[in-house]
Design a protein around this motif. Structure first.
Motif, PDB file in Angstrom:
ATOM      1  N   SER A  10     -15.327  49.444 -18.264  1.00  0.00           N
ATOM      2  CA  SER A  10     -14.651  48.873 -17.104  1.00  0.00           C
ATOM      3  C   SER A  10     -15.528  47.826 -16.412  1.00  0.00           C
ATOM      4  O   SER A  10     -15.050  46.736 -16.062  1.00  0.00           O
ATOM      5  CB  SER A  10     -14.292  50.005 -16.135  1.00  0.00           C
ATOM      6  OG  SER A  10     -13.616  49.497 -15.022  1.00  0.00           O
ATOM      7  N   ASP A  11     -16.807  48.127 -16.235  1.00  0.00           N
ATOM      8  CA  ASP A  11     -17.723  47.174 -15.606  1.00  0.00           C
ATOM      9  C   ASP A  11     -17.908  45.928 -16.467  1.00  0.00           C
ATOM     10  O   ASP A  11     -18.020  44.817 -15.962  1.00  0.00           O
ATOM     11  CB  ASP A  11     -19.080  47.825 -15.332  1.00  0.00           C
ATOM     12  CG  ASP A  11     -19.026  48.842 -14.200  1.00  0.00           C
ATOM     13  OD1 ASP A  11     -17.963  48.984 -13.561  1.00  0.00           O
ATOM     14  OD2 ASP A  11     -20.045  49.505 -13.953  1.00  0.00           O
ATOM     15  N   TYR A  12     -17.937  46.122 -17.783  1.00  0.00           N
ATOM     16  CA  TYR A  12     -18.067  44.995 -18.712  1.00  0.00           C
ATOM     17  C   TYR A  12     -16.855  44.069 -18.571  1.00  0.00           C
ATOM     18  O   TYR A  12     -17.001  42.851 -18.466  1.00  0.00           O
ATOM     19  CB  TYR A  12     -18.186  45.514 -20.145  1.00  0.00           C
ATOM     20  CG  TYR A  12     -18.372  44.438 -21.184  1.00  0.00           C
ATOM     21  CD1 TYR A  12     -19.639  44.001 -21.531  1.00  0.00           C
ATOM     22  CD2 TYR A  12     -17.285  43.856 -21.819  1.00  0.00           C
ATOM     23  CE1 TYR A  12     -19.826  43.015 -22.485  1.00  0.00           C
ATOM     24  CE2 TYR A  12     -17.457  42.866 -22.767  1.00  0.00           C
ATOM     25  CZ  TYR A  12     -18.722  42.447 -23.101  1.00  0.00           C
ATOM     26  OH  TYR A  12     -18.894  41.462 -24.040  1.00  0.00           O
ATOM     27  N   ILE A  13     -15.668  44.659 -18.559  1.00  0.00           N
ATOM     28  CA  ILE A  13     -14.428  43.875 -18.423  1.00  0.00           C
ATOM     29  C   ILE A  13     -14.451  43.088 -17.111  1.00  0.00           C
ATOM     30  O   ILE A  13     -14.131  41.903 -17.089  1.00  0.00           O
ATOM     31  CB  ILE A  13     -13.190  44.808 -18.497  1.00  0.00           C
ATOM     32  CG1 ILE A  13     -13.055  45.373 -19.910  1.00  0.00           C
ATOM     33  CG2 ILE A  13     -11.925  44.077 -18.058  1.00  0.00           C
ATOM     34  CD1 ILE A  13     -12.111  46.560 -20.014  1.00  0.00           C
ATOM     35  N   THR A  14     -14.843  43.742 -16.022  1.00  0.00           N
ATOM     36  CA  THR A  14     -14.914  43.084 -14.716  1.00  0.00           C
ATOM     37  C   THR A  14     -15.882  41.907 -14.758  1.00  0.00           C
ATOM     38  O   THR A  14     -15.577  40.822 -14.250  1.00  0.00           O
ATOM     39  CB  THR A  14     -15.350  44.086 -13.626  1.00  0.00           C
ATOM     40  OG1 THR A  14     -14.394  45.149 -13.577  1.00  0.00           O
ATOM     41  CG2 THR A  14     -15.460  43.431 -12.272  1.00  0.00           C
ATOM     42  N   MET A  45      -1.865  48.698 -22.643  1.00  0.00           N
ATOM     43  CA  MET A  45      -3.095  48.561 -23.415  1.00  0.00           C
ATOM     44  C   MET A  45      -4.142  49.516 -22.854  1.00  0.00           C
ATOM     45  O   MET A  45      -4.328  49.609 -21.661  1.00  0.00           O
ATOM     46  CB  MET A  45      -3.575  47.100 -23.311  1.00  0.00           C
ATOM     47  CG  MET A  45      -4.855  46.851 -24.056  1.00  0.00           C
ATOM     48  SD  MET A  45      -5.527  45.191 -23.888  1.00  0.00           S
ATOM     49  CE  MET A  45      -4.191  44.168 -24.435  1.00  0.00           C
ATOM     50  N   GLY A  46      -4.814  50.211 -23.749  1.00  0.00           N
ATOM     51  CA  GLY A  46      -5.838  51.160 -23.325  1.00  0.00           C
ATOM     52  C   GLY A  46      -7.141  50.466 -22.960  1.00  0.00           C
ATOM     53  O   GLY A  46      -7.338  49.269 -23.221  1.00  0.00           O
ATOM     54  N   LEU A  47      -8.029  51.228 -22.363  1.00  0.00           N
ATOM     55  CA  LEU A  47      -9.317  50.684 -21.923  1.00  0.00           C
ATOM     56  C   LEU A  47     -10.121  50.145 -23.105  1.00  0.00           C
ATOM     57  O   LEU A  47     -10.704  49.061 -23.035  1.00  0.00           O
ATOM     58  CB  LEU A  47     -10.115  51.766 -21.189  1.00  0.00           C
ATOM     59  CG  LEU A  47     -11.478  51.348 -20.650  1.00  0.00           C
ATOM     60  CD1 LEU A  47     -11.342  50.237 -19.617  1.00  0.00           C
ATOM     61  CD2 LEU A  47     -12.189  52.537 -20.036  1.00  0.00           C
ATOM     62  N   LYS A  48     -10.126  50.874 -24.214  1.00  0.00           N
ATOM     63  CA  LYS A  48     -10.898  50.443 -25.391  1.00  0.00           C
ATOM     64  C   LYS A  48     -10.375  49.112 -25.926  1.00  0.00           C
ATOM     65  O   LYS A  48     -11.163  48.223 -26.259  1.00  0.00           O
ATOM     66  CB  LYS A  48     -10.855  51.518 -26.472  1.00  0.00           C
ATOM     67  CG  LYS A  48     -11.735  51.227 -27.664  1.00  0.00           C
ATOM     68  CD  LYS A  48     -11.880  52.455 -28.537  1.00  0.00           C
ATOM     69  CE  LYS A  48     -12.615  52.231 -29.831  1.00  0.00           C
ATOM     70  NZ  LYS A  48     -13.784  51.417 -29.785  1.00  0.00           N
ATOM     71  N   GLN A  77     -24.140  50.304 -23.653  1.00  0.00           N
ATOM     72  CA  GLN A  77     -23.804  51.607 -23.060  1.00  0.00           C
ATOM     73  C   GLN A  77     -22.394  52.021 -23.467  1.00  0.00           C
ATOM     74  O   GLN A  77     -22.132  53.184 -23.746  1.00  0.00           O
ATOM     75  CB  GLN A  77     -23.951  51.549 -21.539  1.00  0.00           C
ATOM     76  CG  GLN A  77     -23.732  52.864 -20.849  1.00  0.00           C
ATOM     77  CD  GLN A  77     -24.765  53.923 -21.189  1.00  0.00           C
ATOM     78  OE1 GLN A  77     -25.855  53.624 -21.641  1.00  0.00           O
ATOM     79  NE2 GLN A  77     -24.418  55.171 -20.970  1.00  0.00           N
ATOM     80  N   ALA A  78     -21.475  51.047 -23.502  1.00  0.00           N
ATOM     81  CA  ALA A  78     -20.082  51.338 -23.848  1.00  0.00           C
ATOM     82  C   ALA A  78     -19.916  51.670 -25.330  1.00  0.00           C
ATOM     83  O   ALA A  78     -19.073  52.489 -25.689  1.00  0.00           O
ATOM     84  CB  ALA A  78     -19.200  50.149 -23.480  1.00  0.00           C
ATOM     85  N   THR A  79     -20.711  51.046 -26.189  1.00  0.00           N
ATOM     86  CA  THR A  79     -20.518  51.228 -27.626  1.00  0.00           C
ATOM     87  C   THR A  79     -21.477  52.232 -28.266  1.00  0.00           C
ATOM     88  O   THR A  79     -21.120  52.866 -29.251  1.00  0.00           O
ATOM     89  CB  THR A  79     -20.642  49.880 -28.367  1.00  0.00           C
ATOM     90  OG1 THR A  79     -21.923  49.303 -28.090  1.00  0.00           O
ATOM     91  CG2 THR A  79     -19.534  48.920 -27.937  1.00  0.00           C
TER      92      THR A  79
END
Length: 92
Positions: free
Chosen positions: A73-77, A1-4, A35-37
């Protein structure tokens, strides 16, 4: 699975929390998500009478130096931390 895809999955998972995150955590999530979107802040800072909108804008501005991938990545964490805290609180 990709980061997105992982990011989108965690954006959905955050809605399954049984306890509401603190305002501080919500602002962190908001800033990282924007920031990510969207990317760096593209609006002017809301006036001082719009305290909620101003806090959200400040949270986004605080992470605008991050790349899209870093923000994802920070959001996922952060979501993983909140889910872990939520599940341990539910089991007690």
């Amino acid at each position: 699975m990709g980061l997105k895809e992982d990011f989108e999955e965690h954006a959905e998972k955050v809605r399954t929390l049984t306890t509401s995150p603190s305002n501080e955590d919500l602002l962190i999530l908001y800033g990282l998500f924007k920031q990510a979107t969207v990317g760096p802040v593209n609006t002017s800072r809301p006036g001082m009478f719009s305290m909620k909108e101003r806090a959200k804008w400040d949270a986004w501005k605080a992470v605008e130096a991050k790349s899209t991938d870093e923000a994802m990545s920070d959001y996922i964490t952060k979501v993983k931390q909140l889910l872990e805290a939520d599940s341990s609180a539910a089991s007690t």
